[in-house]
Design a protein around this motif. Structure first.
Motif, mmCIF file in Angstrom:
data_model
loop_
_atom_site.group_PDB
_atom_site.id
_atom_site.type_symbol
_atom_site.label_atom_id
_atom_site.label_comp_id
_atom_site.label_asym_id
_atom_site.label_seq_id
_atom_site.Cartn_x
_atom_site.Cartn_y
_atom_site.Cartn_z
ATOM 1 N N ARG A 146 103.332 7.961 32.887
ATOM 2 C CA ARG A 146 104.138 9.060 33.427
ATOM 3 C C ARG A 146 104.949 9.688 32.308
ATOM 4 O O ARG A 146 105.338 8.994 31.353
ATOM 5 C CB ARG A 146 105.076 8.486 34.483
ATOM 6 N N GLU A 147 105.224 10.960 32.438
ATOM 7 C CA GLU A 147 106.042 11.664 31.445
ATOM 8 C C GLU A 147 107.324 10.832 31.247
ATOM 9 O O GLU A 147 108.014 10.498 32.215
ATOM 10 C CB GLU A 147 106.354 13.076 31.955
ATOM 11 N N PRO A 148 107.652 10.461 29.981
ATOM 12 C CA PRO A 148 108.703 9.463 29.767
ATOM 13 C C PRO A 148 110.090 9.835 30.283
ATOM 14 O O PRO A 148 110.815 8.953 30.754
ATOM 15 C CB PRO A 148 108.721 9.261 28.245
ATOM 16 N N LEU A 149 110.464 11.112 30.222
ATOM 17 C CA LEU A 149 111.782 11.473 30.758
ATOM 18 C C LEU A 149 111.771 11.388 32.290
ATOM 19 O O LEU A 149 112.717 10.874 32.897
ATOM 20 C CB LEU A 149 112.212 12.875 30.302
ATOM 21 N N GLU A 299 104.538 11.436 22.651
ATOM 22 C CA GLU A 299 103.268 11.522 21.923
ATOM 23 C C GLU A 299 102.237 10.582 22.551
ATOM 24 O O GLU A 299 101.081 10.948 22.751
ATOM 25 C CB GLU A 299 103.472 11.162 20.437
ATOM 26 N N PHE A 300 102.673 9.380 22.887
ATOM 27 C CA PHE A 300 101.755 8.437 23.509
ATOM 28 C C PHE A 300 101.306 8.932 24.881
ATOM 29 O O PHE A 300 100.124 8.889 25.223
ATOM 30 C CB PHE A 300 102.386 7.046 23.645
ATOM 31 N N TYR A 301 102.262 9.441 25.635
ATOM 32 C CA TYR A 301 101.937 9.963 26.962
ATOM 33 C C TYR A 301 100.934 11.121 26.868
ATOM 34 O O TYR A 301 99.942 11.152 27.600
ATOM 35 C CB TYR A 301 103.208 10.420 27.681
ATOM 36 N N ASP A 302 101.196 12.041 25.957
ATOM 37 C CA ASP A 302 100.294 13.192 25.787
ATOM 38 C C ASP A 302 98.897 12.741 25.379
ATOM 39 O O ASP A 302 97.897 13.315 25.808
ATOM 40 C CB ASP A 302 100.857 14.173 24.751
ATOM 41 N N PHE A 303 98.862 11.715 24.549
ATOM 42 C CA PHE A 303 97.585 11.159 24.099
ATOM 43 C C PHE A 303 96.797 10.610 25.293
ATOM 44 O O PHE A 303 95.620 10.927 25.490
ATOM 45 C CB PHE A 303 97.860 10.055 23.075
ATOM 46 N N ALA A 304 97.461 9.800 26.107
ATOM 47 C CA ALA A 304 96.827 9.216 27.292
ATOM 48 C C ALA A 304 96.375 10.310 28.256
ATOM 49 O O ALA A 304 95.263 10.283 28.789
ATOM 50 C CB ALA A 304 97.797 8.264 27.984
#
Ligand SMILES: *[C@@H]1O[C@H](CO)[C@@H](O)[C@H](O)[C@H]1NC(C)=O
Ligand SMILES: *[C@@H]1O[C@H](CO)[C@@H](O)[C@H](O)[C@H]1NC(C)=O
Ligand SMILES: *[C@@H]1O[C@H](CO)[C@@H](O)[C@H](O)[C@H]1NC(C)=O
Ligand SMILES: *[C@@H]1O[C@H](CO)[C@@H](O)[C@H](O)[C@H]1NC(C)=O
Length: 337
Positions: A146-149, A299-304
């Motif tokens: 999930r989007e981290p924020l 960055e990790f979230y966008d990658f996934a």
């Protein structure tokens, strides 16, 4: 006259010596076998275990506040009986999600030997455990991010106001009505950007650097594990697509999942939502966006997310149906029959 007698004696002595050596060897072997039974799981040379079929084990190492309760209850709990698998919750003591090496051994040993529950779907708040280090093939890993924020906000308000799932359960910050904006302004612990460091360590695994907030190595390891060890990682905002694709790639477990999900009433389909969430101010957003921890988690979230979207786009037609099989066999030689 004395010579043959001497020969017989040597022969008999030799026989006993050999028998003694053989007996000792047998004894050693039995003891060794017993020891290896006790301390080492018996893996076959190809990484399988007698009875362990890695295709029949799914591990969903769910990240808190990503919609995992909705997914688990609506899909795994409702389908396990119909599709003939066991669903098992892995409860980590004191919510410590990273297993130490001894627990890993016990866990790997148990999962690979517990035929009674096979096929099995394990879910729990636990960082990725690499079975190959213990000589086995990994089971099938799936997850959702999930989007981290969004995830942190959900967690923040969940601790204060709870959700519609376990009503009445007093949450740890109940009565505290500080908004996220106020918390950021006052630089309190609950909205510290360090709290965001969660999806990276869940995918990174059990190495000590995984929980080191801001570790570049952890980010790289998390990406690498996602690519190499996860069959599918969905995103919370596309839960339905995640379920639809899971049904296609793991039909033994998830056959009928989408239809089932679509028949659920509104309340169960959004099984769990935090009761009250106040959107952050532009000023707070600015602070968050400039934070290096947020940037790494993002960055990790966008990658996934991009992995999922690419996979999705390649199997879906414009009308929303799945593309038919894009290969066939031919020129089978010598012909069968
Ligand atoms: C091996 O283990 C079995 C039980 O698991 C026990 O009965 C047997 O005595 C053991 N053998 C040796 C040599 O320790
Ligand atoms: C995990 O186990 C503890 C101790 O038995 C229990 O208090 C807790 O509610 C369990 N967690 C969940 C999510 O069921
Ligand atoms: C795996 O662990 C469970 C729970 O402790 C236990 O009931 C089961 O017997 C274990 N299975 C094996 C094969 O060790
Ligand atoms: C919290 O709510 C109470 C009333 O419910 C109010 O008096 C108080 O000012 C609030 N505190 C903050 C920080 O908003």
């Amino acid at each position: 006259m004395t010579l043959p007698r001497f020969n017989v004696l040597i022969f008999v002595a030799l026989f006993f010596l050999l028998w003694f050596i053989y007996f000792n060897y047998r004894l050693d072997k039995v003891q060794l076998d017993n020891q290896s039974n006790r301390y080492l799981p018996q893996a076959n040379s190809d990484g399988t275990r007698s009875g362990y079929n890695p295709r029949k084990v799914i591990i969903y190492n769910r990240v808190p506040k990503t919609g995992s309760t909705t997914f688990t209850n609506a899909v795994a709990y409702d389908l396990c009986k119909k599709n003939g698998f066991h669903s098992i919750h892995l409860n980590m003591t004191k919510n410590r999600y990273s297993m130490n090496i001894v627990d890993q051994r016990t866990f790997v040993d148990n999962v690979t030997a517990w035929n009674e529950v096979s096929p099995a779907f394990y879910h729990g708040h636990v960082a990725f455990v690499d079975f190959t280090k213990f000589g086995y093939l990994n089971p099938i890993y799936i997850n959702m991010v999930r989007e981290p924020l969004d995830r942190l906000l959900s967690h923040y308000y969940f601790l204060r106001y709870g959700d519609n799932y376990r009503i009445g359960l007093k949450r740890s910050r109940a009565g505290n009505n500080e908004t996220f904006d106020e918390c950021v302004e006052r630089k309190k612990k609950d909205c510290d950007m360090k709290m965001m460091w969660l999806q990276i360590p869940y995918f990174c695994g059990t190495h000590s650097f995984c929980t080191e907030v801001g570790s570049k190595l952890a980010l790289d390891q998390a990406k690498s594990n996602l690519l190499n060890h996860y069959l599918l990682v969905g995103t919370t905002d596309r839960l339905i697509d995640f379920i639809a694709l899971l049904e296609q790639v793991l039909p033994d477990f998830f056959h009928g999942a989408l239809d089932h999900y679509n028949t659920l009433d509104e309340n169960r389909a959004h099984l769990r939502y935090t009761k009250k969430k106040i959107p952050p101010s532009e000023q707070t957003l600015e602070i968050v966006r400039n934070d290096p921890i947020y940037q790494m988690e993002k960055e990790f979230y966008d990658f996934a997310k991009s992995q999922f979207e690419e996979q999705w786009n390649r199997v879906k037609l414009k009308d929303g149906s799945f593309i038919p099989k894009q290969f066939h066999y031919e020129k089978i030689k010598p012909p069968l029959e």
